[in-house]
Design an enzyme around this catalytic site. Structure first.
Site, PDB file in Angstrom:
ATOM      1  N   ASP A  16      29.453   6.265  18.080  1.00 14.65           N
ATOM      2  CA  ASP A  16      28.848   7.515  17.642  1.00 14.65           C
ATOM      3  C   ASP A  16      29.090   8.654  18.636  1.00 14.65           C
ATOM      4  O   ASP A  16      29.488   9.758  18.240  1.00 14.65           O
ATOM      5  CB  ASP A  16      27.348   7.340  17.407  1.00 14.65           C
ATOM      6  CG  ASP A  16      27.053   6.530  16.148  1.00 14.65           C
ATOM      7  OD1 ASP A  16      28.012   6.141  15.456  1.00 14.65           O
ATOM      8  OD2 ASP A  16      25.867   6.285  15.866  1.00 14.65           O
ATOM      9  N   ARG A  98      14.191  10.086  28.252  1.00 16.47           N
ATOM     10  CA  ARG A  98      14.867  11.286  27.762  1.00 16.47           C
ATOM     11  C   ARG A  98      14.789  12.483  28.707  1.00 16.47           C
ATOM     12  O   ARG A  98      15.788  13.179  28.906  1.00 16.47           O
ATOM     13  CB  ARG A  98      14.347  11.666  26.376  1.00 16.47           C
ATOM     14  CG  ARG A  98      14.612  10.634  25.265  1.00 16.47           C
ATOM     15  CD  ARG A  98      15.841   9.812  25.503  1.00 16.47           C
ATOM     16  NE  ARG A  98      16.228   9.006  24.348  1.00 16.47           N
ATOM     17  CZ  ARG A  98      17.019   7.967  24.427  1.00 16.47           C
ATOM     18  NH1 ARG A  98      17.492   7.579  25.611  1.00 16.47           N
ATOM     19  NH2 ARG A  98      17.359   7.288  23.345  1.00 16.47           N
ATOM     20  N   ASP A 127      13.936  11.872  19.485  1.00 14.01           N
ATOM     21  CA  ASP A 127      14.773  12.109  20.661  1.00 14.01           C
ATOM     22  C   ASP A 127      15.374  13.511  20.691  1.00 14.01           C
ATOM     23  O   ASP A 127      15.550  14.092  21.765  1.00 14.01           O
ATOM     24  CB  ASP A 127      15.878  11.064  20.756  1.00 14.01           C
ATOM     25  CG  ASP A 127      15.386   9.747  21.337  1.00 14.01           C
ATOM     26  OD1 ASP A 127      14.312   9.756  21.964  1.00 14.01           O
ATOM     27  OD2 ASP A 127      16.063   8.730  21.163  1.00 14.01           O
ATOM     28  N   SER A 181      19.659  -0.474  14.984  1.00 11.28           N
ATOM     29  CA  SER A 181      20.133   0.250  16.163  1.00 11.28           C
ATOM     30  C   SER A 181      19.296  -0.145  17.374  1.00 11.28           C
ATOM     31  O   SER A 181      18.108  -0.460  17.243  1.00 11.28           O
ATOM     32  CB  SER A 181      20.036   1.766  15.941  1.00 11.28           C
ATOM     33  OG  SER A 181      18.687   2.167  15.818  1.00 11.28           O
TER      34      SER A 181
END
Length: 408
Positions: A16, A98, A127, A181
């Site tokens: 990705d 993050r 996110d 995922s």
């Protein structure tokens, strides 16, 4: 938005983000800088360098940084001083990583003269908010590019077609849709999507990759002693360790005993609910131990106030406000509470559970002389309790008298 000239991309080396890298080059005609963070995800990161070079990124524009110690010391440990859990259960393993990634994206943008940063978060998740709030807090004029909100590659088929057209290597197992995922770092592993999307169905056994199933864990309990100084864990079984190495050790112990599994349906910041399966073995042990040492070193008033503040603090992290003034204000109060939170806690690990069984400290507020059921040598006069109760009952008695008068 004006087209950026140079973009710093949060790059994992996976399919990705490799597609995003090429899309930035073709869509904006810009120079791309990649940043790959070693957060303890357990993967070899050098292939990310080779893949970035293959896709045309200059060697001087490829940044791979080991941020494990910074992650645990400056982000995980401050959060654990607060005993932070979102919606009563989630230990915030993805959320707390993050702001650190965004911090480095902004730093690298400054170092390289880039005018934009980019991430691979989708437009449905938390996110995107966390990355961008953090970036704007640190560099208010930075441009942020979120390809998932811009491009027309809206299916796995179209992504693969783009990859093939641009000669992006595709692992064989990526040609079909992934069953779910995964996001991993030193604190936890998070699994979402696909086979997990129906919350009425039990997650398949193969979803959990970091921990053994509790029923398959050893039949003999294991004791672990964790030493604390001013609210932070500093030693395991008497051995002083750096923050990252300490969490690594607790992860190993917890994983072996099936500790830290969580199947959760949570309320995302963007409004929808989502289901995730989380594995946080070391963090689960650490939370139990920290609450254990606080139980003997933290005053009741301070402890109860911390518990009142915690849901708000956890929500700020989950929503992406790590660099906000309100989180920093709460952190200052929390850190002040930890001045005497030092000592040792013994935790029993057994079949998925991490249970505090002993705790001791030179800073302890626990007084055996006051609580004993034996003779207390005058440490506590039980007759004092009568006046204490009467004073606290006064308003209740006044209420009862009024209600009786009005009824009568």
């Amino acid at each position: 938005m004006n087209k950026p000239k140079k973009v710093v991309l949060a790059y994992s080396g996976g399919l990705d983000t490799s597609i995003i890298l090429k899309w930035l080059q073709t869509e904006y005609g810009c120079e791309v800088v990649t940043f790959t963070a070693d957060l303890g995800q357990g993967e070899e990161l050098e292939p990310a360098r080779a893949k970035a070079e293959l896709l045309g990124v200059k060697p001087q524009n490829i940044f791979i940084r080991d941020v494990r110690e910074e992650f645990v010391r400056d982000f995980v440990f401050p959060m654990f001083r607060a005993n932070a859990v979102y919606e009563g259960l989630y230990l915030l393993g993805t959320a707390i990583a993050r702001p650190l990634i965004s911090k480095h994206l902004v730093e690298i943008a400054r170092e390289t003269g880039a005018d934009a940063v980019a991430h691979g978060a989708t437009g449905k998740g938390n996110d995107q908010v966390r990355f961008e709030l953090s970036a704007y807090a640190l560099e208010p004029d930075i441009k942020v590019i979120a390809p998932w909100r811009e491009w027309d590659l809206t299916s796995r088929t179209r992504l693969l077609e783009f990859a093939e057209a641009n000669q992006i290597p595709i692992a064989k197992d990526k040609r079909g849709e992934a069953p779910f995922s995964v996001d991993a770092n030193l604190l936890h592993t998070s699994s979402e999507g696909k086979v997990l999307e129906d919350p009425s169905q039990e997650a398949p056994d193969y979803v959990c990759q970091r921990t053994v199933a509790p029923e398959d864990a050893p039949d003999t309990p294991e004791m672990v002693e964790i030493g604390f100084e001013r609210g932070d864990a500093v030693a395991v079984n008497g051995e002083r360790l750096s923050p990252a190495m300490l969490l690594t050790k607790l992860n190993e112990l917890g994983a072996k005993h099936g500790v830290g599994r969580l199947d959760l349906v949570e309320g995302r910041y963007v409004g929808m609910k989502s289901r995730g399966v989380y594995e946080t073995p070391g963090g689960t042990i650490l939370l139990a131990a920290h609450r254990g040492i606080e139980s003997i070193t933290l005053d009741r008033g301070a402890a109860h106030l911390k518990d009142e503040l915690m849901p708000r603090y956890a929500e700020l992290i989950y929503f992406g406000y790590w660099f906000s003034p309100e989180r920093e204000m709460l952190q200052a109060a929390i850190d002040r509470s930890q001045e005497h939170v030092s000592g040792t806690v013994r935790v029993k690990l057994y079949k998925g559970a991490a249970s505090v069984v002993a705790r001791w400290s030179d800073h302890s507020l626990y007084s055996e002389a006051h609580v004993t059921f034996e003779e207390d040598a005058g440490a506590y006069d039980q007759q004092d309790a009568a006046g204490f109760i009467k004073l606290n009952a006064l308003r209740l008695r006044l209420l009862a008298n009024r209600d009786r008068r009005l009824r009568g």
